[in-house]
Design a protein around this motif. Structure first.
Motif, mmCIF file in Angstrom:
data_model
loop_
_atom_site.group_PDB
_atom_site.id
_atom_site.type_symbol
_atom_site.label_atom_id
_atom_site.label_comp_id
_atom_site.label_asym_id
_atom_site.label_seq_id
_atom_site.Cartn_x
_atom_site.Cartn_y
_atom_site.Cartn_z
ATOM 1 N N LEU B 159 0.869 -1.173 0.000
ATOM 2 C CA LEU B 159 0.000 0.000 0.000
ATOM 3 C C LEU B 159 0.905 1.221 0.000
ATOM 4 O O LEU B 159 1.901 1.255 0.719
ATOM 5 N N LEU B 160 0.557 2.193 -0.838
ATOM 6 C CA LEU B 160 1.384 3.410 -0.909
ATOM 7 C C LEU B 160 0.573 4.601 -0.425
ATOM 8 O O LEU B 160 -0.581 4.791 -0.814
ATOM 9 N N LEU B 161 1.191 5.405 0.432
ATOM 10 C CA LEU B 161 0.536 6.611 0.927
ATOM 11 C C LEU B 161 1.284 7.830 0.375
ATOM 12 O O LEU B 161 2.492 7.951 0.568
ATOM 13 N N PHE B 162 0.561 8.685 -0.296
ATOM 14 C CA PHE B 162 1.174 9.920 -0.806
ATOM 15 C C PHE B 162 0.539 11.106 -0.089
ATOM 16 O O PHE B 162 -0.671 11.294 -0.151
ATOM 17 N N ASP B 163 1.348 11.902 0.579
ATOM 18 C CA ASP B 163 0.798 13.081 1.262
ATOM 19 C C ASP B 163 1.179 14.345 0.492
ATOM 20 O O ASP B 163 2.273 14.872 0.651
ATOM 21 N N GLU B 164 0.282 14.796 -0.325
ATOM 22 C CA GLU B 164 0.508 15.993 -1.159
ATOM 23 C C GLU B 164 1.870 15.961 -1.840
ATOM 24 O O GLU B 164 2.695 16.853 -1.643
ATOM 25 N N PRO B 165 2.110 14.940 -2.663
ATOM 26 C CA PRO B 165 3.461 14.756 -3.215
ATOM 27 C C PRO B 165 3.909 15.864 -4.157
ATOM 28 O O PRO B 165 5.098 15.978 -4.431
ATOM 29 N N THR B 166 2.966 16.676 -4.647
ATOM 30 C CA THR B 166 3.384 17.720 -5.601
ATOM 31 C C THR B 166 3.183 19.129 -5.041
ATOM 32 O O THR B 166 3.438 20.108 -5.736
ATOM 33 N N SER B 167 2.758 19.241 -3.800
ATOM 34 C CA SER B 167 2.415 20.575 -3.275
ATOM 35 C C SER B 167 3.625 21.464 -3.057
ATOM 36 O O SER B 167 3.517 22.686 -3.012
ATOM 37 N N ALA B 168 4.812 20.851 -2.876
ATOM 38 C CA ALA B 168 6.002 21.669 -2.632
ATOM 39 C C ALA B 168 6.768 21.950 -3.920
ATOM 40 O O ALA B 168 7.856 22.508 -3.874
ATOM 41 N N LEU B 169 6.189 21.558 -5.050
ATOM 42 C CA LEU B 169 6.936 21.659 -6.312
ATOM 43 C C LEU B 169 6.557 22.901 -7.105
ATOM 44 O O LEU B 169 5.405 23.348 -7.076
ATOM 45 N N ASP B 170 7.535 23.431 -7.841
ATOM 46 C CA ASP B 170 7.229 24.468 -8.816
ATOM 47 C C ASP B 170 6.291 23.866 -9.856
ATOM 48 O O ASP B 170 6.424 22.699 -10.208
ATOM 49 N N PRO B 171 5.362 24.671 -10.360
ATOM 50 C CA PRO B 171 4.337 24.125 -11.266
ATOM 51 C C PRO B 171 4.916 23.325 -12.427
ATOM 52 O O PRO B 171 4.359 22.292 -12.807
ATOM 53 N N GLU B 172 6.052 23.758 -12.964
ATOM 54 C CA GLU B 172 6.560 23.063 -14.149
ATOM 55 C C GLU B 172 7.146 21.694 -13.808
ATOM 56 O O GLU B 172 7.473 20.927 -14.706
ATOM 57 N N LEU B 173 7.286 21.393 -12.502
ATOM 58 C CA LEU B 173 7.855 20.099 -12.117
ATOM 59 C C LEU B 173 6.794 19.103 -11.656
ATOM 60 O O LEU B 173 7.094 17.944 -11.383
ATOM 61 N N VAL B 174 5.541 19.590 -11.558
ATOM 62 C CA VAL B 174 4.469 18.730 -11.056
ATOM 63 C C VAL B 174 4.240 17.548 -11.999
ATOM 64 O O VAL B 174 4.079 16.406 -11.566
ATOM 65 N N GLY B 175 4.277 17.819 -13.299
ATOM 66 C CA GLY B 175 3.934 16.810 -14.296
ATOM 67 C C GLY B 175 4.777 15.552 -14.199
ATOM 68 O O GLY B 175 4.251 14.443 -14.229
ATOM 69 N N GLU B 176 6.091 15.716 -14.057
ATOM 70 C CA GLU B 176 6.967 14.538 -14.042
ATOM 71 C C GLU B 176 6.655 13.621 -12.868
ATOM 72 O O GLU B 176 6.761 12.396 -12.985
ATOM 73 N N VAL B 177 6.267 14.213 -11.727
ATOM 74 C CA VAL B 177 5.938 13.392 -10.553
ATOM 75 C C VAL B 177 4.585 12.718 -10.746
ATOM 76 O O VAL B 177 4.421 11.519 -10.474
ATOM 77 N N LEU B 178 3.620 13.477 -11.264
ATOM 78 C CA LEU B 178 2.299 12.879 -11.490
ATOM 79 C C LEU B 178 2.390 11.742 -12.508
ATOM 80 O O LEU B 178 1.701 10.727 -12.384
ATOM 81 N N ASN B 179 3.268 11.897 -13.509
ATOM 82 C CA ASN B 179 3.425 10.830 -14.500
ATOM 83 C C ASN B 179 3.921 9.541 -13.853
ATOM 84 O O ASN B 179 3.476 8.447 -14.206
ATOM 85 N N VAL B 180 4.866 9.684 -12.922
ATOM 86 C CA VAL B 180 5.361 8.491 -12.221
ATOM 87 C C VAL B 180 4.232 7.850 -11.419
ATOM 88 O O VAL B 180 4.038 6.630 -11.448
ATOM 89 N N ILE B 181 3.465 8.677 -10.720
ATOM 90 C CA ILE B 181 2.365 8.128 -9.910
ATOM 91 C C ILE B 181 1.333 7.458 -10.814
ATOM 92 O O ILE B 181 0.811 6.389 -10.502
ATOM 93 N N ARG B 182 1.090 8.067 -11.945
ATOM 94 C CA ARG B 182 0.132 7.467 -12.869
ATOM 95 C C ARG B 182 0.628 6.104 -13.367
ATOM 96 O O ARG B 182 -0.149 5.150 -13.494
ATOM 97 N N SER B 183 1.932 6.004 -13.613
ATOM 98 C CA SER B 183 2.462 4.720 -14.085
ATOM 99 C C SER B 183 2.307 3.649 -13.001
ATOM 100 O O SER B 183 2.076 2.478 -13.297
ATOM 101 N N LEU B 184 2.394 4.064 -11.740
ATOM 102 C CA LEU B 184 2.176 3.107 -10.643
ATOM 103 C C LEU B 184 0.714 2.680 -10.610
ATOM 104 O O LEU B 184 0.398 1.518 -10.342
ATOM 105 N N ALA B 185 -0.145 3.648 -10.884
ATOM 106 C CA ALA B 185 -1.574 3.328 -10.939
ATOM 107 C C ALA B 185 -1.842 2.321 -12.045
ATOM 108 O O ALA B 185 -2.583 1.357 -11.862
ATOM 109 N N ASP B 186 -1.182 2.527 -13.192
ATOM 110 C CA ASP B 186 -1.384 1.622 -14.326
ATOM 111 C C ASP B 186 -0.921 0.205 -14.007
ATOM 112 O O ASP B 186 -1.404 -0.764 -14.586
ATOM 113 N N GLU B 187 0.046 0.095 -13.078
ATOM 114 C CA GLU B 187 0.512 -1.236 -12.676
ATOM 115 C C GLU B 187 -0.470 -1.923 -11.734
ATOM 116 O O GLU B 187 -0.258 -3.068 -11.341
ATOM 117 N N GLY B 188 -1.477 -1.158 -11.310
ATOM 118 C CA GLY B 188 -2.467 -1.747 -10.417
ATOM 119 C C GLY B 188 -2.102 -1.672 -8.949
ATOM 120 O O GLY B 188 -2.613 -2.436 -8.125
#
Ligand SMILES: Nc1ncnc2c1ncn2[C@@H]1O[C@H](COP(=O)(O)OP(=O)(O)O)[C@@H](O)[C@H]1O
Ligand SMILES: [Mg+2]
Lengths: 219, 246
Positions: B159-188
């Protein structure tokens, strides 16, 4: 007046013996003082009063009593209370180590406290026990920050080693005293002792300045 | 299959009750987005689930077993539940690779070579194979957070817990982190994600929970909660978080 350093130089082997004695006392007190200081500092940091209260009492007591009094007490008073001999080295080591432990405990506590809570969080979230987190994550960072203060402590310990002469422990000052009394040359003898200390300690102090600058740059 | 069951979870700090009795069931493979205003108890809830905070009352059942209160039990749980923090919390005295290896070496007691191979694999997964020897101080915020995710993944969390993983990031860096999280989601992978990225929650979450004042105020599918919220407070929250997006 005429300076007569030749009479000191003639006793350089006595000074060498003293230097070895100073270094031995320094090494013992450095290891014991900082080691015990870490333990007491962890106690001061602990939330449980079973650790906190004894550690605090220790720090308060030894920070507020003179080292010289402790050394004399261990040498002259303790043997009356316990059934064994206390050597000059043991008395001096005890006095200086306990005092250094009390002061370095506060350095350790401050250094550990200065590490952000997030570091503890990350360590514990991985499943680390308290001791693992302390050893692998907290202390390595804290000690880096504490290094200048700890080196200052080391310099203090080095200088305090001269208090060993109060119980006739053979170290540099004790040998200086001896040379002065045998050759009637206190000016040269004590000047030489002071210069030896300066030459040994000055580089160490420069090292702490350098570390402080580097730490500032890193943060 | 239920991997996590929470019943009547209460958390108090002194006299202040922050969580008032949370019930939650997480099925394997579910991705739950947790929304809520600042101070509503989102972080506290996540931290109670891996026992970084000790619940004041209630029950947490992981994989059919009630989690006890002995240190040994808590440590076992934390090894099975990964956590990623808003502030990354990377270990600054270790390289990216060292950060990812640390749990394997110190907690799992794997040998260095084995841990290194695994850590390198996880770094590659988050796209940072070339940063293995880099210290956190020389990484961007987005890279730091990806290392932090790799660090959690290396422990094979159920089980993975993410606590606002992108809230401390500059807007242009949010995407790369969300993409990684999305790939984890795709793995189920099963995950709980506290976020203010409503668009991401809508597309990636299987369920959305809206937390208010330490209680589950509303929950449902992303469509139900984000598009057609039933409760007034949910609507107000969504409106305030949407006012600048178009
Ligand atoms: N360690 C703590 N001690 C006291 N109060 C706390 C502590 N941690 C959180 N709180 C309080 O609990 C409430 C919920 O905090 P938190 O879970 O961080 O909210 P969120 O993550 O939703 O912003 C806040 O009012 C906060 O002040
Ligand atoms: Mg929070």
């Amino acid at each position: 007046m005429r300076w007569d350093f030749a009479s000191v130089l003639a006793n350089s082997d006595a000074l060498l013996v003293g230097l070895v004695g100073t270094l031995r006392l320094f090494a013992i007190c450095l290891v014991l003082g900082l080691g015990l200081g870490l333990v007491v500092g962890l106690g001061r940091y602990a939330r449980s009063r079973w650790f906190y209260l004894p550690a605090t009492a220790f720090v308060e007591f030894f920070r507020n009593t003179p080292v010289l009094v402790q050394i004399l007490w261990f040498y002259f008073a303790l043997p009356i209370l316990v059934p064994f001999e206390i050597s000059p080295l043991a008395a001096a080591s005890l006095g200086i180590s306990l005092n250094s432990a009390a002061f370095s405990a506060e350095i350790f506590r401050g250094g550990i406290q200065s590490i952000e809570r997030g570091q503890w969080d990350a360590a514990r979230a991985l499943g680390m026990r308290w001791g693992q987190a302390m050893r692998r994550i907290i202390l390595p960072q804290a000690i880096k920050r504490m290094l200048p203060a700890l080196t200052n402590r080391a310099i203090e310990i080095f200088k305090m080693s001269t208090l060993g002469s109060a119980v006739a422990y053979v170290e540099l000052l004790q040998q200086g005293k001896l040379i002065a009394s045998l050759n009637f040359n206190p000016i040269e003898a004590y000047t030489t002792v002071a210069v030896i200390f300066f030459v040994l300690l000055w580089p160490l102090l420069q090292f702490t300045y350098w570390m402080e600058r580097r730490l500032k740059r890193d943060e | 299959m239920t991997i996590l069951r929470v019943r009547g979870l209460i958390k108090r700090y002194g006299a202040v009750e922050v969580l008032h009795g949370i019930d939650l069931d997480v099925e394997r493979g579910e991705r739950i987005a947790i929304l809520g205003a600042s101070g509503s108890g989102k972080s506290t809830l996540l931290r109670c689930l891996n026992f970084m905070e000790m619940p004041s009352a209630g029950e947490v059942v992981l994989d059919g077993e009630v989690v006890g209160r002995r240190e040994r039990d808590l440590i076992a749980v934390r090894q099975r539940v990964g956590m990623v923090f808003q502030q990354f919390n990377l270990f600054p005295h270790m390289t990216a690779l060292g950060n990812v290896m640390e749990g394997l070496v110190t907690v799992r007691r794997q040998n260095k070579a084995e841990a290194q191979a695994r850590a390198a694999k996880e770094l590659a997964r988050v796209g940072l194979a070339d940063k293995a020897q880099t210290y956190p101080a020389h990484l961007s915020g987005g890279q730091k957070q990806r290392v932090a995710i790799a660090r959690a993944l290396a422990m094979d969390p159920e089980l993975l817990l993410f606590d606002e993983p992108t809230s401390a990031l500059d807007p242009e860096l949010v995407g790369e982190v969300l993409n990684v999280i999305r790939s984890l989601a795709d793995e189920g992978r099963t995950m709980l994600l506290v976020t203010h990225e409503l668009g991401f929650a809508y597309h990636v979450a299987t369920r959305v929970i809206f937390l208010a004042d330490g209680l589950v105020h509303e929950q449902g599918t992303p469509d139900e909660v984000l598009k057609n919220p039933r409760k007034e407070r949910t609507r107000a929250f969504l409106a305030s978080h949407r006012q600048f997006s178009f």
